[in-house]
Design a protein around this motif. Structure first.
Motif, PDB file in Angstrom:
ATOM      1  N   PHE A 123      13.041   1.105   2.499  1.00 47.74           N
ATOM      2  CA  PHE A 123      11.828   0.345   2.218  1.00 47.74           C
ATOM      3  C   PHE A 123      11.282   0.626   0.819  1.00 47.74           C
ATOM      4  O   PHE A 123      10.078   0.721   0.613  1.00 47.74           O
ATOM      5  N   SER A 124      12.186   0.741  -0.156  1.00 40.64           N
ATOM      6  CA  SER A 124      11.743   0.949  -1.536  1.00 40.64           C
ATOM      7  C   SER A 124      12.579   0.151  -2.538  1.00 40.64           C
ATOM      8  O   SER A 124      12.725   0.537  -3.692  1.00 40.64           O
ATOM      9  N   GLU A 125      13.102  -0.978  -2.087  1.00 39.62           N
ATOM     10  CA  GLU A 125      13.919  -1.835  -2.952  1.00 39.62           C
ATOM     11  C   GLU A 125      13.136  -2.327  -4.164  1.00 39.62           C
ATOM     12  O   GLU A 125      13.711  -2.592  -5.230  1.00 39.62           O
ATOM     13  N   GLU A 126      11.828  -2.417  -4.021  1.00 38.17           N
ATOM     14  CA  GLU A 126      10.999  -2.913  -5.119  1.00 38.17           C
ATOM     15  C   GLU A 126      11.158  -2.068  -6.384  1.00 38.17           C
ATOM     16  O   GLU A 126      10.986  -2.572  -7.494  1.00 38.17           O
ATOM     17  N   ASN A 127      11.501  -0.798  -6.239  1.00 38.93           N
ATOM     18  CA  ASN A 127      11.645   0.066  -7.419  1.00 38.93           C
ATOM     19  C   ASN A 127      12.757  -0.416  -8.340  1.00 38.93           C
ATOM     20  O   ASN A 127      12.555  -0.577  -9.543  1.00 38.93           O
ATOM     21  N   VAL A 128      13.935  -0.647  -7.805  1.00 37.03           N
ATOM     22  CA  VAL A 128      15.041  -1.093  -8.645  1.00 37.03           C
ATOM     23  C   VAL A 128      14.799  -2.532  -9.130  1.00 37.03           C
ATOM     24  O   VAL A 128      15.157  -2.872 -10.262  1.00 37.03           O
ATOM     25  N   LEU A 129      14.155  -3.350  -8.333  1.00 36.26           N
ATOM     26  CA  LEU A 129      13.862  -4.718  -8.762  1.00 36.26           C
ATOM     27  C   LEU A 129      12.878  -4.715  -9.937  1.00 36.26           C
ATOM     28  O   LEU A 129      13.041  -5.483 -10.895  1.00 36.26           O
ATOM     29  N   TRP A 150      12.494  -2.211 -12.073  1.00 40.36           N
ATOM     30  CA  TRP A 150      13.213  -1.664 -13.213  1.00 40.36           C
ATOM     31  C   TRP A 150      14.058  -2.752 -13.881  1.00 40.36           C
ATOM     32  O   TRP A 150      14.059  -2.893 -15.111  1.00 40.36           O
ATOM     33  N   ILE A 151      14.764  -3.530 -13.083  1.00 38.15           N
ATOM     34  CA  ILE A 151      15.594  -4.630 -13.611  1.00 38.15           C
ATOM     35  C   ILE A 151      14.727  -5.646 -14.349  1.00 38.15           C
ATOM     36  O   ILE A 151      15.059  -6.083 -15.452  1.00 38.15           O
ATOM     37  N   ALA A 152      13.622  -6.031 -13.733  1.00 33.68           N
ATOM     38  CA  ALA A 152      12.724  -7.018 -14.347  1.00 33.68           C
ATOM     39  C   ALA A 152      12.202  -6.502 -15.695  1.00 33.68           C
ATOM     40  O   ALA A 152      12.134  -7.258 -16.669  1.00 33.68           O
ATOM     41  N   CYS A 153      11.862  -5.224 -15.767  1.00 35.44           N
ATOM     42  CA  CYS A 153      11.372  -4.644 -17.025  1.00 35.44           C
ATOM     43  C   CYS A 153      12.449  -4.609 -18.091  1.00 35.44           C
ATOM     44  O   CYS A 153      12.177  -4.865 -19.266  1.00 35.44           O
ATOM     45  N   GLU A 154      13.676  -4.285 -17.704  1.00 35.33           N
ATOM     46  CA  GLU A 154      14.777  -4.273 -18.664  1.00 35.33           C
ATOM     47  C   GLU A 154      14.965  -5.660 -19.280  1.00 35.33           C
ATOM     48  O   GLU A 154      15.150  -5.799 -20.488  1.00 35.33           O
ATOM     49  N   GLU A 155      14.922  -6.672 -18.465  1.00 36.34           N
ATOM     50  CA  GLU A 155      15.094  -8.024 -18.979  1.00 36.34           C
ATOM     51  C   GLU A 155      13.884  -8.452 -19.807  1.00 36.34           C
ATOM     52  O   GLU A 155      14.027  -9.112 -20.834  1.00 36.34           O
ATOM     53  N   ASN A 159       5.043   1.787  -6.373  1.00 33.54           N
ATOM     54  CA  ASN A 159       4.134   2.907  -6.205  1.00 33.54           C
ATOM     55  C   ASN A 159       4.055   3.698  -7.503  1.00 33.54           C
ATOM     56  O   ASN A 159       4.881   4.557  -7.766  1.00 33.54           O
ATOM     57  N   VAL A 160       3.063   3.359  -8.334  1.00 33.35           N
ATOM     58  CA  VAL A 160       2.847   4.075  -9.586  1.00 33.35           C
ATOM     59  C   VAL A 160       1.491   4.752  -9.528  1.00 33.35           C
ATOM     60  O   VAL A 160       0.629   4.373  -8.731  1.00 33.35           O
ATOM     61  N   GLU A 161       1.323   5.763 -10.367  1.00 31.90           N
ATOM     62  CA  GLU A 161       0.057   6.481 -10.386  1.00 31.90           C
ATOM     63  C   GLU A 161      -1.081   5.508 -10.660  1.00 31.90           C
ATOM     64  O   GLU A 161      -0.984   4.652 -11.533  1.00 31.90           O
ATOM     65  N   GLY A 162      -2.171   5.671  -9.925  1.00 35.15           N
ATOM     66  CA  GLY A 162      -3.316   4.764 -10.021  1.00 35.15           C
ATOM     67  C   GLY A 162      -3.824   4.555 -11.427  1.00 35.15           C
ATOM     68  O   GLY A 162      -4.088   3.428 -11.838  1.00 35.15           O
ATOM     69  N   GLN A 163      -3.989   5.634 -12.199  1.00 34.60           N
ATOM     70  CA  GLN A 163      -4.507   5.494 -13.556  1.00 34.60           C
ATOM     71  C   GLN A 163      -3.512   4.800 -14.487  1.00 34.60           C
ATOM     72  O   GLN A 163      -3.879   4.333 -15.545  1.00 34.60           O
ATOM     73  N   GLN A 204       8.070   5.752 -15.002  1.00 35.44           N
ATOM     74  CA  GLN A 204       7.639   6.390 -13.753  1.00 35.44           C
ATOM     75  C   GLN A 204       8.560   6.005 -12.602  1.00 35.44           C
ATOM     76  O   GLN A 204       8.995   6.857 -11.826  1.00 35.44           O
ATOM     77  N   ILE A 205       8.858   4.725 -12.505  1.00 32.24           N
ATOM     78  CA  ILE A 205       9.716   4.234 -11.412  1.00 32.24           C
ATOM     79  C   ILE A 205      11.141   4.758 -11.592  1.00 32.24           C
ATOM     80  O   ILE A 205      11.783   5.164 -10.612  1.00 32.24           O
ATOM     81  N   PHE A 206      11.639   4.777 -12.818  1.00 30.30           N
ATOM     82  CA  PHE A 206      12.973   5.313 -13.057  1.00 30.30           C
ATOM     83  C   PHE A 206      13.040   6.768 -12.584  1.00 30.30           C
ATOM     84  O   PHE A 206      13.977   7.172 -11.899  1.00 30.30           O
ATOM     85  N   ASN A 207      12.048   7.576 -12.983  1.00 30.00           N
ATOM     86  CA  ASN A 207      12.034   8.982 -12.582  1.00 30.00           C
ATOM     87  C   ASN A 207      11.889   9.144 -11.078  1.00 30.00           C
ATOM     88  O   ASN A 207      12.504  10.035 -10.492  1.00 30.00           O
TER      89      ASN A 207
END
Length: 181
Positions: A63-69, A71-76, A107-111, A133-136
């Motif tokens: 239930f964390s597929e959004e992380n890689v998606l 990351w991909i979107a940011c790379e593009e 799920n990234v830090e609130g600030q 953050q998501i990559f790490n």
């Protein structure tokens, strides 16, 4: 490389339809088989379309597929030159992954969350801090679990069996004979 990924996001298709088959393995790692290359680093896994697909399958189960998606979107996104297209894509990324109403919220830090006003003046690295953050998160959490997962271990075993199969060995011998004749 991931052109189709972001363009599909803008058409509001589910991220599960993202296809990043345009990416290619790079450098000296390209001579290693898939699972061996993937196990050397998350970066190598993310450069291989099959690796990304398998990692996505794993993340989906967690239930964390959004992380890689994301990351991909940011790379593009970083590759976009046209300001108007950049603004459209920035808005899509924000609405899909970062807003409080996002359908695939990361799920990234609130600030660290971006205020929607930043979308008015987009720039290629505007999501970099969040992407890092998501990559790490993936690298130090999901990736290590992926390498220990039954899914990965079965893929690795299947590759090893294929490499050691009599057909593969015979083919290698035939090729060797052709070049040594």
């Amino acid at each position: 490389m991931f052109t189709r990924a972001v363009s599909r996001l803008s058409r509001k298709r589910p991220p599960s339809e993202i296809n990043d088959s345009d990416s290619k393995p790079s450098g000296s790692q390209s001579n290693l088989n898939g699972t061996t290359r993937w196990a050397t680093s998350l970066e190598n896994l993310l450069e291989d379309p099959e690796g990304v697909n398998r990692f996505r399958e794993f993340l989906k189960r967690e239930f964390s597929e959004e992380n890689v998606l994301f990351w991909i979107a940011c790379e593009e996104f970083k590759k976009i030159q046209d300001k108007k297209q950049m603004q459209t894509k920035a808005n899509d990324i924000y609405m899909t992954f970062l807003s409080s109403k996002a359908s695939y919220q990361v799920n990234v830090e609130g600030q660290s969350r971006l205020d929607e006003s930043i979308l008015e003046i987009p720039h290629p690295l505007m999501f970099q801090k969040l992407q890092d953050q998501i990559f790490n998160l993936m690298k130090y959490d999901s990736y290590s679990r992926f390498l220990k997962s039954d899914m990965f271990l079965k893929l690795k075993q299947a590759e090893e069996q294929e490499e050691n199969s009599p057909d593969a060995q015979n083919a290698a011998k035939r090729v060797s004979r052709m070049y040594n004749t």
